[in-house]
Design a protein around this motif. Structure first.
Motif, PDB file in Angstrom:
ATOM      1  N   GLU A 127       0.931  -1.180  -0.183  1.00  0.00           N
ATOM      2  CA  GLU A 127      -0.016  -0.009   0.143  1.00  0.00           C
ATOM      3  C   GLU A 127       0.767   1.078   0.083  1.00  0.00           C
ATOM      4  OE1 GLU A 127      -3.506   2.110   2.545  1.00  0.00           O
ATOM      5  OE2 GLU A 127      -2.572   0.273   3.581  1.00  0.00           O
ATOM      6  N   ALA A 128       2.213   1.202   0.651  1.00  0.00           N
ATOM      7  CA  ALA A 128       2.833   2.360   0.849  1.00  0.00           C
ATOM      8  C   ALA A 128       3.251   2.781  -0.572  1.00  0.00           C
ATOM      9  CB  ALA A 128       4.043   2.153   1.712  1.00  0.00           C
ATOM     10  N   GLU A 129       3.737   1.756  -1.466  1.00  0.00           N
ATOM     11  CA  GLU A 129       4.228   2.153  -2.995  1.00  0.00           C
ATOM     12  C   GLU A 129       2.870   2.924  -3.411  1.00  0.00           C
ATOM     13  OE1 GLU A 129       6.976   1.058  -4.488  1.00  0.00           O
ATOM     14  OE2 GLU A 129       6.522   1.012  -6.508  1.00  0.00           O
ATOM     15  N   ALA A 130       1.770   2.274  -3.726  1.00  0.00           N
ATOM     16  CA  ALA A 130       0.920   2.977  -4.345  1.00  0.00           C
ATOM     17  C   ALA A 130       0.350   4.406  -3.816  1.00  0.00           C
ATOM     18  CB  ALA A 130      -0.590   2.317  -4.285  1.00  0.00           C
ATOM     19  N   LYS A 131       0.552   4.528  -2.457  1.00  0.00           N
ATOM     20  CA  LYS A 131       0.078   5.669  -2.084  1.00  0.00           C
ATOM     21  C   LYS A 131       1.480   6.896  -2.188  1.00  0.00           C
ATOM     22  CE  LYS A 131      -3.531   4.688   0.884  1.00  0.00           C
ATOM     23  NZ  LYS A 131      -4.519   5.401   1.218  1.00  0.00           N
ATOM     24  N   VAL A 132       2.382   6.481  -2.138  1.00  0.00           N
ATOM     25  CA  VAL A 132       3.657   7.426  -2.291  1.00  0.00           C
ATOM     26  C   VAL A 132       3.612   7.981  -3.752  1.00  0.00           C
ATOM     27  CG1 VAL A 132       6.032   7.450  -2.533  1.00  0.00           C
ATOM     28  CG2 VAL A 132       5.124   6.559  -0.245  1.00  0.00           C
ATOM     29  N   PHE A 133       3.384   6.982  -4.681  1.00  0.00           N
ATOM     30  CA  PHE A 133       3.552   7.400  -6.193  1.00  0.00           C
ATOM     31  C   PHE A 133       2.173   8.266  -6.719  1.00  0.00           C
ATOM     32  CE2 PHE A 133       7.308   4.795  -6.231  1.00  0.00           C
ATOM     33  CZ  PHE A 133       7.984   5.495  -6.912  1.00  0.00           C
ATOM     34  N   ASN A 134       1.384   8.195  -5.840  1.00  0.00           N
ATOM     35  CA  ASN A 134       0.181   9.086  -6.011  1.00  0.00           C
ATOM     36  C   ASN A 134      -0.254  10.199  -5.289  1.00  0.00           C
ATOM     37  OD1 ASN A 134      -0.976   7.529  -8.521  1.00  0.00           O
ATOM     38  ND2 ASN A 134      -1.327   5.622  -6.889  1.00  0.00           N
ATOM     39  N   ALA A 158       0.746  13.915  -3.497  1.00  0.00           N
ATOM     40  CA  ALA A 158       1.153  15.208  -3.568  1.00  0.00           C
ATOM     41  C   ALA A 158       2.456  15.793  -2.954  1.00  0.00           C
ATOM     42  CB  ALA A 158      -0.023  16.496  -3.380  1.00  0.00           C
ATOM     43  N   VAL A 159       3.312  16.539  -3.558  1.00  0.00           N
ATOM     44  CA  VAL A 159       4.347  16.954  -2.742  1.00  0.00           C
ATOM     45  C   VAL A 159       4.154  17.478  -1.632  1.00  0.00           C
ATOM     46  CG1 VAL A 159       6.513  18.511  -2.791  1.00  0.00           C
ATOM     47  CG2 VAL A 159       5.752  17.230  -4.977  1.00  0.00           C
ATOM     48  N   ASN A 160       5.091  17.162  -0.274  1.00  0.00           N
ATOM     49  CA  ASN A 160       4.799  17.667   1.063  1.00  0.00           C
ATOM     50  C   ASN A 160       3.366  16.965   1.641  1.00  0.00           C
ATOM     51  OD1 ASN A 160       6.956  18.994   0.963  1.00  0.00           O
ATOM     52  ND2 ASN A 160       5.897  20.808   0.210  1.00  0.00           N
ATOM     53  N   GLU A 161       2.708  16.144   0.964  1.00  0.00           N
ATOM     54  CA  GLU A 161       1.662  15.390   1.836  1.00  0.00           C
ATOM     55  C   GLU A 161       2.186  14.181   2.693  1.00  0.00           C
ATOM     56  OE1 GLU A 161      -2.103  12.630   0.558  1.00  0.00           O
ATOM     57  OE2 GLU A 161      -0.957  13.435  -1.003  1.00  0.00           O
ATOM     58  N   ALA A 162       1.928  14.183   4.017  1.00  0.00           N
ATOM     59  CA  ALA A 162       2.212  13.290   4.930  1.00  0.00           C
ATOM     60  C   ALA A 162       1.327  11.916   4.758  1.00  0.00           C
ATOM     61  CB  ALA A 162       1.831  13.617   6.171  1.00  0.00           C
ATOM     62  N   LEU A 163       1.943  10.855   4.628  1.00  0.00           N
ATOM     63  CA  LEU A 163       1.446   9.546   4.391  1.00  0.00           C
ATOM     64  C   LEU A 163       1.692   8.585   5.276  1.00  0.00           C
ATOM     65  CD1 LEU A 163       2.556   9.438   0.706  1.00  0.00           C
ATOM     66  CD2 LEU A 163       0.121  10.214   1.147  1.00  0.00           C
ATOM     67  N   GLY A 164       0.536   7.887   5.664  1.00  0.00           N
ATOM     68  CA  GLY A 164       0.711   6.767   6.753  1.00  0.00           C
ATOM     69  C   GLY A 164      -0.143   6.945   7.907  1.00  0.00           C
ATOM     70  N   PRO A 165       0.217   6.194   8.977  1.00  0.00           N
ATOM     71  CA  PRO A 165       1.253   5.185   8.941  1.00  0.00           C
ATOM     72  C   PRO A 165       1.111   3.993   8.565  1.00  0.00           C
ATOM     73  CG  PRO A 165       0.172   5.191  10.998  1.00  0.00           C
ATOM     74  CD  PRO A 165      -0.522   6.394  10.337  1.00  0.00           C
ATOM     75  N   PHE A 166       2.261   3.532   7.986  1.00  0.00           N
ATOM     76  CA  PHE A 166       2.145   2.125   7.341  1.00  0.00           C
ATOM     77  C   PHE A 166       2.885   1.202   8.248  1.00  0.00           C
ATOM     78  CE2 PHE A 166       2.163   5.069   3.856  1.00  0.00           C
ATOM     79  CZ  PHE A 166       0.999   4.906   3.082  1.00  0.00           C
ATOM     80  N   PRO A 167       2.488  -0.026   8.195  1.00  0.00           N
ATOM     81  CA  PRO A 167       3.279  -1.083   9.118  1.00  0.00           C
ATOM     82  C   PRO A 167       4.638  -1.477   8.230  1.00  0.00           C
ATOM     83  CG  PRO A 167       1.316  -2.092   8.264  1.00  0.00           C
ATOM     84  CD  PRO A 167       1.364  -0.522   7.936  1.00  0.00           C
ATOM     85  N   LEU A 217       7.107  -2.105  13.468  1.00  0.00           N
ATOM     86  CA  LEU A 217       7.388  -0.790  13.277  1.00  0.00           C
ATOM     87  C   LEU A 217       6.355   0.151  12.448  1.00  0.00           C
ATOM     88  CD1 LEU A 217      11.315  -1.078  13.076  1.00  0.00           C
ATOM     89  CD2 LEU A 217       9.726  -0.470  15.077  1.00  0.00           C
ATOM     90  N   PHE A 218       6.351   1.084  12.354  1.00  0.00           N
ATOM     91  CA  PHE A 218       5.358   2.128  11.716  1.00  0.00           C
ATOM     92  C   PHE A 218       6.140   3.151  10.896  1.00  0.00           C
ATOM     93  CE2 PHE A 218       3.053  -0.277  14.830  1.00  0.00           C
ATOM     94  CZ  PHE A 218       1.826  -0.644  14.093  1.00  0.00           C
ATOM     95  N   GLU A 219       5.816   3.394   9.542  1.00  0.00           N
ATOM     96  CA  GLU A 219       6.494   4.311   8.591  1.00  0.00           C
ATOM     97  C   GLU A 219       5.460   5.366   8.556  1.00  0.00           C
ATOM     98  OE1 GLU A 219       9.987   2.628   6.104  1.00  0.00           O
ATOM     99  OE2 GLU A 219       8.418   1.364   6.021  1.00  0.00           O
ATOM    100  N   ILE A 220       6.155   6.714   8.385  1.00  0.00           N
ATOM    101  CA  ILE A 220       5.427   7.717   7.809  1.00  0.00           C
ATOM    102  C   ILE A 220       6.015   8.405   6.766  1.00  0.00           C
ATOM    103  CG2 ILE A 220       4.742  10.171   8.032  1.00  0.00           C
ATOM    104  CD1 ILE A 220       4.454   9.380  11.518  1.00  0.00           C
ATOM    105  N   PHE A 221       5.691   8.576   5.508  1.00  0.00           N
ATOM    106  CA  PHE A 221       6.420   9.169   4.336  1.00  0.00           C
ATOM    107  C   PHE A 221       5.991  10.492   3.965  1.00  0.00           C
ATOM    108  CE2 PHE A 221       6.432   4.402   3.693  1.00  0.00           C
ATOM    109  CZ  PHE A 221       7.807   4.233   3.669  1.00  0.00           C
ATOM    110  N   MET A 222       6.860  10.983   3.200  1.00  0.00           N
ATOM    111  CA  MET A 222       6.417  12.427   2.791  1.00  0.00           C
ATOM    112  C   MET A 222       7.199  12.651   1.345  1.00  0.00           C
ATOM    113  SD  MET A 222       6.871  16.352   3.708  1.00  0.00           S
ATOM    114  CE  MET A 222       5.373  16.281   4.749  1.00  0.00           C
TER     115      MET A 222
END
Length: 140
Positions: free
Chosen positions: A73-80, A82-91, A97-102
């Motif tokens: 799910e992280a892959e799909a969300k990250v590549f879709n 917007a710039v500077n959008e916080a994404l997550g948390p993803f296991p 552990l849990f990851e947040i991406f931007m």
């Protein structure tokens, strides 16, 4: 090379991302909420809270990645995203552990020198696999 790139160009889309790695989903959700109010605080929050030794001091920056570098799910969300959008948390992959991406920058696929080198590697790998499948090894 140009034909291969044309047929597979989405594979060469890239993004620059940063991440924060945490040991609690609740803490991760708190940080996502903070980032929704102030996305510019990502680097500071990463330095303060992230468990990722390799990226914490760089404000969570992981650099440029191609499609296929992330999981599920992280892959799909990250590549879709917007710039500077916080994404997550993803296991994390192990679920501990849990990851947040931007996404900090987007790089649509283009046939530059870097992409040419990657296409060349992929074409060579495909050629080797085709040649290997033409031969059968028998053990006596």
């Amino acid at each position: 090379m140009e034909d291969y790139f044309s047929l597979h160009s989405p594979r060469f889309d890239a993004v620059e991302i940063s991440h924060i790695l945490l040991d609690s989903e609740d803490k991760a959700r708190e940080i996502v909420a903070l980032l929704e109010d102030d996305p510019d605080s990502f680097a500071e929050l990463a330095q303060e809270h992230s468990l990722a030794d390799e990226s914490r001091e760089q404000g969570g920056a992981l650099g440029r990645i191609l499609r296929g570098a992330l999981f599920g799910e992280a892959e799909a969300k990250v590549f879709n995203a917007a710039v500077n959008e916080a994404l997550g948390p993803f296991p994390s992959a192990d679920g501990q552990l849990f990851e947040i991406f931007m996404v900090t920058a987007r790089h649509p696929a283009s046939l530059d020198d870097s992409t040419r080198a990657e296409v060349k590697k992929l074409l060579h790998r495909e050629w080797l696999q085709a040649k290997a499948s033409e031969h059968r090894i028998e053990y006596l």
